[in-house]
Design a protein around this motif. Structure first.
Motif, PDB file in Angstrom:
ATOM      1  N   ASP A   1      31.484  25.953 -70.863  1.00 53.47           N
ATOM      2  CA  ASP A   1      32.720  26.722 -70.780  1.00 53.47           C
ATOM      3  C   ASP A   1      32.441  27.932 -69.883  1.00 53.47           C
ATOM      4  O   ASP A   1      31.997  28.974 -70.339  1.00 53.47           O
ATOM      5  N   TYR A   2      32.682  27.747 -68.591  1.00 49.82           N
ATOM      6  CA  TYR A   2      32.336  28.782 -67.629  1.00 49.82           C
ATOM      7  C   TYR A   2      33.151  30.058 -67.829  1.00 49.82           C
ATOM      8  O   TYR A   2      32.662  31.147 -67.566  1.00 49.82           O
ATOM      9  N   ARG A   3      34.357  29.935 -68.297  1.00 47.69           N
ATOM     10  CA  ARG A   3      35.179  31.123 -68.558  1.00 47.69           C
ATOM     11  C   ARG A   3      34.550  31.961 -69.671  1.00 47.69           C
ATOM     12  O   ARG A   3      34.484  33.180 -69.585  1.00 47.69           O
ATOM     13  N   ALA A   4      34.039  31.292 -70.719  1.00 50.51           N
ATOM     14  CA  ALA A   4      33.384  32.014 -71.810  1.00 50.51           C
ATOM     15  C   ALA A   4      32.107  32.679 -71.327  1.00 50.51           C
ATOM     16  O   ALA A   4      31.789  33.808 -71.719  1.00 50.51           O
ATOM     17  N   VAL A   5      31.368  31.986 -70.468  1.00 52.43           N
ATOM     18  CA  VAL A   5      30.143  32.576 -69.909  1.00 52.43           C
ATOM     19  C   VAL A   5      30.505  33.798 -69.087  1.00 52.43           C
ATOM     20  O   VAL A   5      29.880  34.849 -69.195  1.00 52.43           O
TER      21      VAL A   5
ATOM     22  N   SER B   1      31.255  36.766 -71.185  1.00 48.69           N
ATOM     23  CA  SER B   1      30.204  37.223 -72.095  1.00 48.69           C
ATOM     24  C   SER B   1      29.641  38.581 -71.653  1.00 48.69           C
ATOM     25  O   SER B   1      29.666  38.941 -70.472  1.00 48.69           O
ATOM     26  N   ALA B   2      29.132  39.319 -72.610  1.00 50.48           N
ATOM     27  CA  ALA B   2      28.558  40.641 -72.334  1.00 50.48           C
ATOM     28  C   ALA B   2      27.347  40.531 -71.413  1.00 50.48           C
ATOM     29  O   ALA B   2      27.146  41.390 -70.541  1.00 50.48           O
ATOM     30  N   GLU B   3      26.547  39.488 -71.578  1.00 53.11           N
ATOM     31  CA  GLU B   3      25.349  39.315 -70.752  1.00 53.11           C
ATOM     32  C   GLU B   3      25.732  39.111 -69.290  1.00 53.11           C
ATOM     33  O   GLU B   3      25.130  39.689 -68.387  1.00 53.11           O
ATOM     34  N   PHE B   4      26.745  38.275 -69.042  1.00 48.36           N
ATOM     35  CA  PHE B   4      27.176  38.021 -67.668  1.00 48.36           C
ATOM     36  C   PHE B   4      27.784  39.273 -67.062  1.00 48.36           C
ATOM     37  O   PHE B   4      27.570  39.572 -65.885  1.00 48.36           O
ATOM     38  N   GLN B   5      28.548  40.012 -67.856  1.00 46.47           N
ATOM     39  CA  GLN B   5      29.148  41.258 -67.359  1.00 46.47           C
ATOM     40  C   GLN B   5      28.064  42.270 -66.985  1.00 46.47           C
ATOM     41  O   GLN B   5      28.192  42.993 -65.994  1.00 46.47           O
ATOM     42  N   THR B   6      26.990  42.313 -67.770  1.00 42.80           N
ATOM     43  CA  THR B   6      25.872  43.200 -67.445  1.00 42.80           C
ATOM     44  C   THR B   6      25.218  42.770 -66.144  1.00 42.80           C
ATOM     45  O   THR B   6      24.907  43.612 -65.287  1.00 42.80           O
ATOM     46  N   LEU B   7      25.004  41.480 -65.974  1.00 42.60           N
ATOM     47  CA  LEU B   7      24.424  40.950 -64.737  1.00 42.60           C
ATOM     48  C   LEU B   7      25.313  41.293 -63.543  1.00 42.60           C
ATOM     49  O   LEU B   7      24.831  41.790 -62.519  1.00 42.60           O
ATOM     50  N   ARG B   8      26.579  41.074 -63.692  1.00 37.38           N
ATOM     51  CA  ARG B   8      27.531  41.348 -62.611  1.00 37.38           C
ATOM     52  C   ARG B   8      27.572  42.846 -62.265  1.00 37.38           C
ATOM     53  O   ARG B   8      27.573  43.222 -61.097  1.00 37.38           O
TER      54      ARG B   8
ATOM     55  N   ASP C   1      19.036  30.276 -70.068  1.00 36.19           N
ATOM     56  CA  ASP C   1      18.376  29.752 -71.269  1.00 36.19           C
ATOM     57  C   ASP C   1      19.374  29.565 -72.408  1.00 36.19           C
ATOM     58  O   ASP C   1      19.297  28.594 -73.157  1.00 36.19           O
ATOM     59  N   GLU C   2      20.304  30.504 -72.530  1.00 38.16           N
ATOM     60  CA  GLU C   2      21.322  30.399 -73.574  1.00 38.16           C
ATOM     61  C   GLU C   2      22.229  29.196 -73.331  1.00 38.16           C
ATOM     62  O   GLU C   2      22.624  28.504 -74.270  1.00 38.16           O
ATOM     63  N   LEU C   3      22.539  28.932 -72.077  1.00 37.41           N
ATOM     64  CA  LEU C   3      23.385  27.783 -71.750  1.00 37.41           C
ATOM     65  C   LEU C   3      22.661  26.465 -71.961  1.00 37.41           C
ATOM     66  O   LEU C   3      23.282  25.465 -72.324  1.00 37.41           O
ATOM     67  N   GLU C   4      21.362  26.468 -71.710  1.00 33.44           N
ATOM     68  CA  GLU C   4      20.596  25.232 -71.841  1.00 33.44           C
ATOM     69  C   GLU C   4      20.275  24.890 -73.286  1.00 33.44           C
ATOM     70  O   GLU C   4      19.869  23.775 -73.579  1.00 33.44           O
ATOM     71  N   THR C   5      20.432  25.847 -74.187  1.00 30.64           N
ATOM     72  CA  THR C   5      20.268  25.568 -75.606  1.00 30.64           C
ATOM     73  C   THR C   5      21.608  25.793 -76.287  1.00 30.64           C
ATOM     74  O   THR C   5      22.487  26.458 -75.760  1.00 30.64           O
ATOM     75  N   ASP C   6      21.749  25.257 -77.454  1.00 29.59           N
ATOM     76  CA  ASP C   6      23.030  25.412 -78.161  1.00 29.59           C
ATOM     77  C   ASP C   6      23.045  26.640 -79.065  1.00 29.59           C
ATOM     78  O   ASP C   6      23.890  26.767 -79.925  1.00 29.59           O
ATOM     79  N   GLY C   7      22.094  27.533 -78.855  1.00 32.19           N
ATOM     80  CA  GLY C   7      22.034  28.731 -79.674  1.00 32.19           C
ATOM     81  C   GLY C   7      21.107  28.574 -80.865  1.00 32.19           C
ATOM     82  O   GLY C   7      20.811  29.533 -81.560  1.00 32.19           O
TER      83      GLY C   7
END
Length: 129
Positions: free
Chosen positions: A17-21, A24-31, A109-115
Motif C-alpha cells: 500500500d504505497y499511499r500508506a507508506v 507514514s511518519a518514517e517516510f515523511q522523515t526521509l522526505r 525492511d518494514e515493507l519486506e516483513t509483515d511487522g
C-alpha cells in the motif's frame, strides 16, 4: 525460458500500500531530511550558476581580467563551476550514505516483513515461521 526467474519473483512479491507508506511518519522523515539538504544546495548552485552567466553576459571587462598568463577570471570561474558540481555531488553522496540510506533501509525492511519479523511473502502464502 529466460523469464522463469522474473515470473517467480513477481508471483511472490507482496502487495504494498504505497499511499500508506507515503503517509507514514518514517517516510515523511526521509522526505523532509532529503528536502532540507537538496533545496538549499540546489538554490545556492542555481544562484552561483546564474551569477556566472550574468557576469559572462554583462561584465565583460571583469571577466576578461587576466589573472596569470592567458588565464582570465572567466576561465577560473568556469572551472570553479565544474569543481562545484563535483563537490556538491560528493557532499550529497556522503549525506545520503549517512542520513538517507539508514532511513530508507528501515522503511524497506518494514515493507519486506509483515511487522512480525516474518517475510511478507511467506505470511501471504499462509506459511508461519
Amino acid at each position: 525460458m529466460g523469464n522463469d526467474a522474473l515470473s517467480a519473483e513477481t508471483a511472490t512479491a507482496p502487495d504494498v500500500d504505497y499511499r500508506a507508506v507515503q503517509d507514514s511518519a518514517e517516510f515523511q522523515t526521509l522526505r523532509r531530511t532529503h528536502r532540507r539538504f537538496v533545496f538549499p544546495v540546489l538554490g545556492a548552485c542555481l544562484v552561483w550558476y546564474l551569477a556566472y552567466v550574468l557576469l559572462a553576459g554583462y561584465a565583460h571587462d571583469f571577466m576578461s581580467t587576466p589573472v596569470f598568463g592567458s588565464i582570465n577570471v572567466a576561465i577560473l570561474l568556469g572551472l570553479a563551476q565544474v569543481v562545484t558540481t563535483f563537490a556538491v555531488t560528493t557532499w550529497y553522496v556522503s549525506f545520503a550514505n549517512r542520513k538517507l540510506d539508514p532511513l530508507s533501509e528501515e522503511i524497506r525492511d518494514e515493507l519486506e516483513t509483515d511487522g512480525l519479523g516474518t517475510p511478507a511473502a511467506a505470511s501471504q502464502a499462509g506459511v508461519n515461521r
